[in-house]
Structures are given as C-alpha cells and as structure tokens.
Design a protein around this motif. Sequence first.
Motif, short mmCIF file in Angstrom:
data_model
loop_
_atom_site.label_atom_id
_atom_site.label_comp_id
_atom_site.label_asym_id
_atom_site.label_seq_id
_atom_site.Cartn_x
_atom_site.Cartn_y
_atom_site.Cartn_z
N ILE A 132 84.42 77.85 77.80
CA ILE A 132 85.43 77.93 76.75
C ILE A 132 86.62 77.01 77.03
O ILE A 132 87.09 76.30 76.13
N PHE A 133 87.07 76.99 78.27
CA PHE A 133 88.22 76.13 78.59
C PHE A 133 87.87 74.66 78.34
O PHE A 133 88.63 73.94 77.68
N GLY A 134 86.74 74.21 78.85
CA GLY A 134 86.33 72.83 78.65
C GLY A 134 86.14 72.50 77.19
O GLY A 134 86.52 71.41 76.72
N ALA A 135 85.56 73.45 76.44
CA ALA A 135 85.35 73.22 75.01
C ALA A 135 86.67 73.04 74.28
O ALA A 135 86.83 72.11 73.48
N GLN A 136 87.64 73.90 74.57
CA GLN A 136 88.93 73.81 73.88
C GLN A 136 89.72 72.57 74.31
O GLN A 136 90.44 71.99 73.51
N VAL A 137 89.56 72.15 75.56
CA VAL A 137 90.20 70.91 76.00
C VAL A 137 89.65 69.73 75.21
O VAL A 137 90.39 68.87 74.72
N ALA A 138 88.32 69.69 75.06
CA ALA A 138 87.69 68.60 74.32
C ALA A 138 88.10 68.63 72.85
O ALA A 138 88.44 67.59 72.26
N TYR A 139 88.07 69.83 72.25
CA TYR A 139 88.51 69.96 70.86
C TYR A 139 89.96 69.49 70.71
O TYR A 139 90.30 68.72 69.80
N GLY A 140 90.82 69.97 71.61
CA GLY A 140 92.24 69.65 71.52
C GLY A 140 92.52 68.16 71.65
O GLY A 140 93.31 67.59 70.89
N ILE A 141 91.84 67.52 72.61
CA ILE A 141 92.06 66.08 72.81
C ILE A 141 91.56 65.29 71.60
O ILE A 141 92.22 64.36 71.13
N GLY A 142 90.39 65.66 71.09
CA GLY A 142 89.87 64.98 69.91
C GLY A 142 90.79 65.13 68.70
O GLY A 142 91.06 64.16 67.98
N ILE A 143 91.28 66.35 68.48
CA ILE A 143 92.17 66.60 67.34
C ILE A 143 93.50 65.87 67.53
O ILE A 143 94.02 65.25 66.60
N TRP A 144 94.06 65.95 68.74
CA TRP A 144 95.34 65.29 69.03
C TRP A 144 95.26 63.78 68.82
O TRP A 144 96.08 63.20 68.08
N LEU A 145 94.29 63.13 69.44
CA LEU A 145 94.16 61.68 69.28
C LEU A 145 93.84 61.31 67.85
O LEU A 145 94.33 60.29 67.33
N GLY A 146 93.04 62.14 67.18
CA GLY A 146 92.71 61.87 65.78
C GLY A 146 93.91 61.97 64.87
O GLY A 146 94.14 61.10 64.02
N ILE A 147 94.70 63.03 65.05
CA ILE A 147 95.90 63.20 64.22
C ILE A 147 96.89 62.06 64.46
O ILE A 147 97.43 61.47 63.51
N GLN A 148 97.12 61.74 65.73
CA GLN A 148 98.11 60.70 66.03
C GLN A 148 97.66 59.34 65.50
O GLN A 148 98.47 58.58 64.96
N ALA A 149 96.37 59.03 65.64
CA ALA A 149 95.86 57.77 65.11
C ALA A 149 95.98 57.74 63.59
O ALA A 149 96.39 56.72 63.01
N CYS A 150 95.63 58.85 62.94
CA CYS A 150 95.72 58.91 61.47
C CYS A 150 97.16 58.77 60.98
O CYS A 150 97.42 58.07 60.00
N VAL A 151 98.11 59.41 61.67
CA VAL A 151 99.51 59.32 61.28
C VAL A 151 100.01 57.89 61.45
O VAL A 151 100.65 57.32 60.57
N ASN A 152 99.72 57.28 62.61
CA ASN A 152 100.17 55.91 62.85
C ASN A 152 99.58 54.94 61.82
O ASN A 152 100.31 54.12 61.24
N ILE A 153 98.29 55.02 61.59
CA ILE A 153 97.64 54.13 60.63
C ILE A 153 98.14 54.42 59.22
O ILE A 153 98.38 53.49 58.43
N GLY A 154 98.33 55.72 58.90
CA GLY A 154 98.86 56.07 57.59
C GLY A 154 100.26 55.53 57.34
O GLY A 154 100.58 55.05 56.26
N VAL A 155 101.09 55.57 58.37
CA VAL A 155 102.45 55.01 58.28
C VAL A 155 102.38 53.50 58.05
O VAL A 155 103.09 52.94 57.21
N ASN A 156 101.52 52.83 58.81
CA ASN A 156 101.39 51.38 58.67
C ASN A 156 100.91 50.98 57.28
O ASN A 156 101.31 49.93 56.76
N MET A 157 100.09 51.81 56.67
CA MET A 157 99.54 51.50 55.35
C MET A 157 100.39 52.03 54.21
O MET A 157 100.04 51.84 53.04
N GLY A 158 101.48 52.71 54.55
CA GLY A 158 102.34 53.26 53.50
C GLY A 158 101.84 54.54 52.90
O GLY A 158 102.31 54.97 51.85
#
Length: 379
Positions: free
Chosen positions: A305-331
């Motif tokens: 469970i710990f490893g699963a949630q770490v993987a989920y969290g890292i994927g979601i975190w990097l995904g959200i941050q990349a989407c926000v940055n790219i979304g900001v760049n694209m307006g």
Amino acid sequence: MSESTVQFDRKILTATLSLLGLGLVMVASASVTIADSSTGQPLYFFIRQLVFAVIGIMAAWVVISTRLSVWQRMAPQLLMGGVFLLVLILIPGVGREVNGSARWLPLGPVNVQVAELIKLFAVLYIADFLQRHHGQLHNSFLKVMAPLMLLGVAALLLLMQPDMGSIVVIMATVLAMLFLGGARLDVFGALISVFAGLFALLVWIAPYRLQRLQSFMDPWADPFGSGFQLTQALIAFGRGDWFGVGLGSSMQKLFYLPEAHTDFLYSIVAEELGLLGASAVLILFCILIWRALAIGRAAELSGQIFGAQVAYGIGIWLGIQACVNIGVNMGALPTKGLTLPLMSYGGSSLVIACVAIALLLRVDMETRQPEKAAARVRR
C-alpha cells in the motif's frame, strides 16, 4: 548478469532521460542572451543546470538503493522538518526574497526552494498515513481530515511566502491520493468544494491574484502591462508553427518573454521546435505519468500500500505540475510560478524531480523483484 541485478523500467528511464536532456538543451538556448547580459557568461544557467542534473542523478542513485520502509519510517519527520524550514524562510534575514516572494533558503552558493521539498514530503506522509489506516477511510470522516491538519499548516506557511501555485499542486495531489486510498465520494466532493471556495476567496482578497485572473481572461486588453508575459508566450507559439524556427533561433528569448528559461521554457520549445517538439514533450510526460500509475496499480495488487500510494502520488503530482505549467504557457490557465518538471531551470525542482523518479523505480523494483531489490541493498 548477476542474480542481484535489478532491471529498471525502461519506459520511465527513456522518458525521464529524454526530458532531462531536452531540458538541458532548451535551458542553454533560452537563457543564452539573458546569461550573457547579466553575468557575461552565455552558458551560465546551462552550466548550473548541468551541475544540478548531476547532483539529481547522484541523489536518485542513493534513493534507489534505499528500502521503501526507510522512507515510510521517516515520512512524518520529513514533513515536520519541511514545515520547520518553511518557518525559517519567513524569518527576516534568513529567507531570500525574489520578485516579492520569500521562497528560497540560501545555503552557500545555492538557494533551496523548500516548496519543492514539501511536495515530495507530502506524498510520503500521505502514503504512510494510508498504509497505517488502510481500509478505515471509507467509514470515517475524521480519518480523512486528520492528515490534512499538518498539511494545512504547511499550506498556510506557503501562502505567507506567497506561493499559491505550490499549494494548488500539493492539495490537489493529496486529495487525489486520499480518494484512491478509500475516501468516500461524498467526502471527497465536500473537500473539493471547500478547497475551491478557499481558493476563490484567496483570489478575491488579493488584488494581484485577481489582476492575474483578469489578464488571463483577456491578455490582449493590456498587452504591454498585465498581459505582457502571456501575449509574448502566445506569440512564441504562433511563430513556432509545425516545425519551429530552429534550435537557438527564438526571438522571444531576446528579452521579450520574461522567465524564458524557467516558468516559460515550454513556449521557447514550441517556438524553436514547433508543434512537433511541443507534442513530443507532452508524449514523454504522458508516458511517465502512465507508467507511474501502472506501477502504483501493480504495487497495490501485490499488497504494498505504501509503495502504491507513493507511485500514485508522484504520478499525480508531476502530472498536475506539468499540466499547469503547459496550460499557463498556452494561455489555458492563469499565470503561476511553477516549473516544468525535469526541464525548467531550477536546482531544487530538478533534484527533487530526480529523487521522485528514483522512488518510482524503487517501488517498481520492490513490486516486481522484491528479493533482488533486497539483495541490492545488502551489497
């Protein structure tokens, strides 16, 4: 090949190294003019980014060689340590202020952005909480609220810097992890409503945030004032067309687009490499996020469970941050001071992203080859 040799996930390695390598090239290209003007060394920012990349890879190797149980034991202490560092930043004379925000803790020749540490520590803390309370969140509202208390303190300290972008990324990641960890849909919806209301209130009471939102809605209403950065980013996208103007040939990096090598690096990618290069970056991030979620699912099915949630969290975190940055760049989103993971200039962001990827690889190792992973630690 010896029995204790562990095979790493090739898709994650390929996507990560590709983003890291492309990021180094684009930082060199985007920063050459401002580096030459401000320091007299055209490759100043590139050299520093290369050094941070080496440090990040070295830190990643240490993390890969460390059992997940060690990170689980340290998770609460790491988050409390991060909160303590956030307090230090706000002490006059200790934290370093840049562009009106006190986000950096000076440590000799480098400045540490503590918010990047908090993102990682929050994922570890919530993953540990979900491991200890596995199966209990569905029937208890208090169990869902309990881990948010310490994170609320961290969010308040981040707000005082101010760093609204990091708060959004951290809270969105935490809410998604709690939902995947078993929180009821009605509780999850209520928490989203509360955070959305708080976000709207913070935008309303802060004039500069409201101005950012207004300029985002119509940047061309004030193209030389509040909408300047966004309009210049959109011009970069327009100039890029299908195949770009060519590596190193950007016009927007010539003092037109502010923060071209940091928050708006993706705009320079789009200008110099065109739709083809910008799409390639998106595909690489999609591969990285897909593999993170797949690793999390495999770990969950194997009972980790710990490893699963770490993987989920890292994927979601990097995904959200990349989407926000790219979304900001694209307006597509209001301007936020968030870097593009693994690519934008910034030592703290780059090193922590490398550590996060290493944790992903460690989760995969302990899920697929637990005996070999343990043997690797003993060597």
